[in-house]
Design an enzyme around this catalytic site. Structure first.
Site, PDB file in Angstrom:
ATOM      1  N   ILE A 112      73.386   4.365 -53.892  1.00 30.84           N
ATOM      2  CA  ILE A 112      72.746   5.002 -52.726  1.00 30.84           C
ATOM      3  C   ILE A 112      73.810   5.373 -51.684  1.00 30.84           C
ATOM      4  O   ILE A 112      73.737   6.430 -51.060  1.00 30.84           O
ATOM      5  CB  ILE A 112      71.661   4.073 -52.132  1.00 30.84           C
ATOM      6  CG1 ILE A 112      70.659   3.670 -53.231  1.00 30.84           C
ATOM      7  CG2 ILE A 112      70.936   4.772 -50.986  1.00 30.84           C
ATOM      8  CD1 ILE A 112      69.636   2.629 -52.806  1.00 30.84           C
ATOM      9  N   TYR A 138      67.712 -12.849 -52.129  1.00 27.52           N
ATOM     10  CA  TYR A 138      68.177 -11.496 -51.793  1.00 27.52           C
ATOM     11  C   TYR A 138      67.408 -10.954 -50.583  1.00 27.52           C
ATOM     12  O   TYR A 138      68.003 -10.510 -49.593  1.00 27.52           O
ATOM     13  CB  TYR A 138      68.004 -10.562 -53.004  1.00 27.52           C
ATOM     14  CG  TYR A 138      68.063  -9.114 -52.643  1.00 27.52           C
ATOM     15  CD1 TYR A 138      69.252  -8.558 -52.178  1.00 27.52           C
ATOM     16  CD2 TYR A 138      66.946  -8.291 -52.737  1.00 27.52           C
ATOM     17  CE1 TYR A 138      69.310  -7.231 -51.815  1.00 27.52           C
ATOM     18  CE2 TYR A 138      66.994  -6.961 -52.378  1.00 27.52           C
ATOM     19  CZ  TYR A 138      68.172  -6.427 -51.913  1.00 27.52           C
ATOM     20  OH  TYR A 138      68.231  -5.113 -51.542  1.00 27.52           O
ATOM     21  N   ASN A 194      61.513   1.631 -54.444  1.00 29.76           N
ATOM     22  CA  ASN A 194      62.370   1.801 -55.632  1.00 29.76           C
ATOM     23  C   ASN A 194      63.166   3.106 -55.598  1.00 29.76           C
ATOM     24  O   ASN A 194      62.617   4.171 -55.909  1.00 29.76           O
ATOM     25  CB  ASN A 194      61.521   1.738 -56.898  1.00 29.76           C
ATOM     26  CG  ASN A 194      61.001   0.342 -57.159  1.00 29.76           C
ATOM     27  OD1 ASN A 194      60.307  -0.240 -56.331  1.00 29.76           O
ATOM     28  ND2 ASN A 194      61.358  -0.216 -58.292  1.00 29.76           N
ATOM     29  N   PHE A 215      57.830  -5.249 -69.280  1.00 26.01           N
ATOM     30  CA  PHE A 215      57.712  -6.647 -68.861  1.00 26.01           C
ATOM     31  C   PHE A 215      56.281  -6.974 -68.431  1.00 26.01           C
ATOM     32  O   PHE A 215      55.981  -7.071 -67.244  1.00 26.01           O
ATOM     33  CB  PHE A 215      58.685  -6.950 -67.719  1.00 26.01           C
ATOM     34  CG  PHE A 215      60.139  -6.764 -68.053  1.00 26.01           C
ATOM     35  CD1 PHE A 215      60.613  -6.912 -69.357  1.00 26.01           C
ATOM     36  CD2 PHE A 215      61.059  -6.455 -67.065  1.00 26.01           C
ATOM     37  CE1 PHE A 215      61.963  -6.748 -69.667  1.00 26.01           C
ATOM     38  CE2 PHE A 215      62.413  -6.297 -67.360  1.00 26.01           C
ATOM     39  CZ  PHE A 215      62.859  -6.435 -68.660  1.00 26.01           C
TER      40      PHE A 215
HETATM   41  N1  UDP Z   1      60.634  -3.058 -65.906  1.00 28.71           N
HETATM   42  C1  UDP Z   1      60.264  -3.120 -67.241  1.00 28.71           C
HETATM   43  N2  UDP Z   1      61.245  -3.126 -68.192  1.00 28.71           N
HETATM   44  C2  UDP Z   1      62.577  -3.050 -67.893  1.00 28.71           C
HETATM   45  C3  UDP Z   1      62.952  -2.969 -66.523  1.00 28.71           C
HETATM   46  C4  UDP Z   1      61.949  -2.978 -65.559  1.00 28.71           C
HETATM   47  O1  UDP Z   1      59.067  -3.194 -67.566  1.00 28.71           O
HETATM   48  O2  UDP Z   1      63.413  -3.073 -68.805  1.00 28.71           O
HETATM   49  C5  UDP Z   1      59.592  -3.028 -64.871  1.00 28.71           C
HETATM   50  C6  UDP Z   1      59.705  -4.157 -63.852  1.00 28.71           C
HETATM   51  O3  UDP Z   1      58.972  -5.275 -64.296  1.00 28.71           O
HETATM   52  C7  UDP Z   1      59.091  -3.510 -62.605  1.00 28.71           C
HETATM   53  C8  UDP Z   1      59.411  -2.023 -62.773  1.00 28.71           C
HETATM   54  O4  UDP Z   1      59.748  -1.831 -64.144  1.00 28.71           O
HETATM   55  O5  UDP Z   1      57.695  -3.653 -62.618  1.00 28.71           O
HETATM   56  C9  UDP Z   1      60.569  -1.573 -61.924  1.00 28.71           C
HETATM   57  O6  UDP Z   1      61.641  -2.461 -62.134  1.00 28.71           O
HETATM   58  P1  UDP Z   1      63.083  -2.216 -61.560  1.00 28.71           P
HETATM   59  O7  UDP Z   1      63.952  -3.340 -62.025  1.00 28.71           O
HETATM   60  O8  UDP Z   1      63.529  -0.834 -61.869  1.00 28.71           O
HETATM   61  O9  UDP Z   1      62.886  -2.280 -59.967  1.00 28.71           O
HETATM   62  P2  UDP Z   1      62.242  -3.424 -59.037  1.00 28.71           P
HETATM   63  O10 UDP Z   1      60.808  -3.033 -58.844  1.00 28.71           O
HETATM   64  O11 UDP Z   1      62.428  -4.743 -59.711  1.00 28.71           O
HETATM   65  O12 UDP Z   1      63.041  -3.285 -57.780  1.00 28.71           O
END
Ligand code: UDP
Length: 328
Positions: free
Chosen positions: A12, A141, A170, A206
């Site tokens: 960013i 964090y 995000n 996830f």
């Molecule tokens: N996510 C997922 N698989 C992955 C990485 C992320 O399903 O390999 C999901 C994660 O659980 C969240 C969303 O994607 O719901 C966004 O995750 P990311 O890590 O990009 O950003 P965050 O929301 O954690 O800041």
């Protein structure tokens, strides 16, 4: 205006630097390159390799370059890692930020833009999340960012420091020249695009048993260039007083919607595997951006998920190994 950007070699920070320069500002990038990339630093920015952990380094950079304002992006930023290594966040992120603030105070620099986070809102009572939502940091964090916000609150009273705290949802997408290159990569959109590039076999989802329409988590993806523009507007508004904004797109998209959109854009089937939930993931996180829209006239130029993912795809196709193969 001359702006010192900490973390200006990161995702960013480098794109905000690009936008600042395009709009006629002078930029000094201060980065230790632990996570950032030298090739991501705009050629018209002055680059100082330095570490915020060493106060004399940032102090010397400020004394030499005399910025009028600082944008502070440099920080460890992984929620999951912070649960494993809380001291790295509670100690280093906060210590580094305070070194920066002290160096600014010593040299009379009184404008501060902070990268803050939606991780301040772990138990929101209302969705989309507005600025006056109760603050419950979701991790060490998030707590480290909240400590930075509180420090700025006190520095205004004691030193007249004007600040803007921008709480990102995000960040996603890319500019033509700069994009997302983390090692290891843990974010959804770049991981999905690595599958489309043939660098991964599948994407893990996830958890598909969340209380959302399709069972997968919903997030608010905001284009990194829109985020960059919000920093520049906030900087211009600091004369009128300190401020805090939530920075999202106002719309939520599920993990499955992100994957489906990436399939349309890339033409790749993007196989998925459903895996257990990731610890600490809330079901829905969507930000309200009415305040910044009303006060600063900010409006996302790329509100559509398709445009956000397309910009990331174009960058990843041009840089399949991130900055590792960039010809700068
Ligand atoms: N996510 C997922 N698989 C992955 C990485 C992320 O399903 O390999 C999901 C994660 O659980 C969240 C969303 O994607 O719901 C966004 O995750 P990311 O890590 O990009 O950003 P965050 O929301 O954690 O800041």
């Amino acid at each position: 205006m001359k702006v010192l950007v900490t973390g200006g070699a990161g995702y960013i920070g480098s794109i905000t630097t690009e936008n600042l320069i395009a709009q006629g500002h002078e930029v000094v990038v201060f980065d230790n390159l632990y996570q950032g990339h030298r090739a991501a630093v705009h050629p018209k920015a002055v680059f100082v390799r330095g570490d915020l952990a060493v106060k004399v380094e940032i102090s010397a950079a400020i004394a030499e370059h005399k910025p009028e304002a600082v944008m502070h992006f440099a920080a460890y930023s992984l929620v999951g890692e912070s649960m494993q290594k809380p001291f790295k966040y509670l100690q280093e992120n906060t210590n580094n930020g305070l070194n920066l603030m002290e160096a600014m105070s010593d040299h009379g620099v009184k404008k501060f833009i902070l990268s803050s986070t939606a991780n301040l809102f772990d138990q929101p009572e209302r969705m989309p999340i507005a600025e006056d939502e109760r603050i419950v940091p979701g991790s060490p964090y998030g707590e480290s960012k909240f400590i930075m916000e509180r420090a700025l609150h006190w520095l205004e009273k004691t030193h007249g420091m004007k600040s803007a705290c921008l709480r990102y949802f995000n960040a996603a997408g890319a500019s033509e020249e700069r994009g997302e290159d983390h090692n290891p990569e843990l974010h959804l959109i770049p991981l999905v695009l690595q599958v489309a590039l043939g660098q991964r076999e599948h994407i893990s989802i996830f958890g598909d048993d969340y209380p959302t329409p399709d069972g997968t988590c919903v997030r608010d993806y905001i284009h990194v260039c829109d985020l960059a523009q919000a920093h520049i507007l906030a900087l211009a508004a600091l004369e009128q007083g300190s401020r805090t904004y939530n920075l999202g797109n106002g719309q939520g998209f599920s993990v499955k919607q992100v994957i489906e959109t990436a399939r349309e854009i890339t033409g790749h089937p993007i196989p998925v595997k459903i895996t257990p939930r990731r610890a600490g993931d809330p079901a829905v996180l969507v930000g309200a951006s009415e305040k910044i829209r009303a006060e600063l006239g900010w409006k996302p130029e790329f509100p559509n998920l398709k445009d956000i993912i397309l910009s990331a795809w174009q960058w990843h196709q041009a840089h399949p190994h991130g900055y590792g193969d960039a010809k700068h």
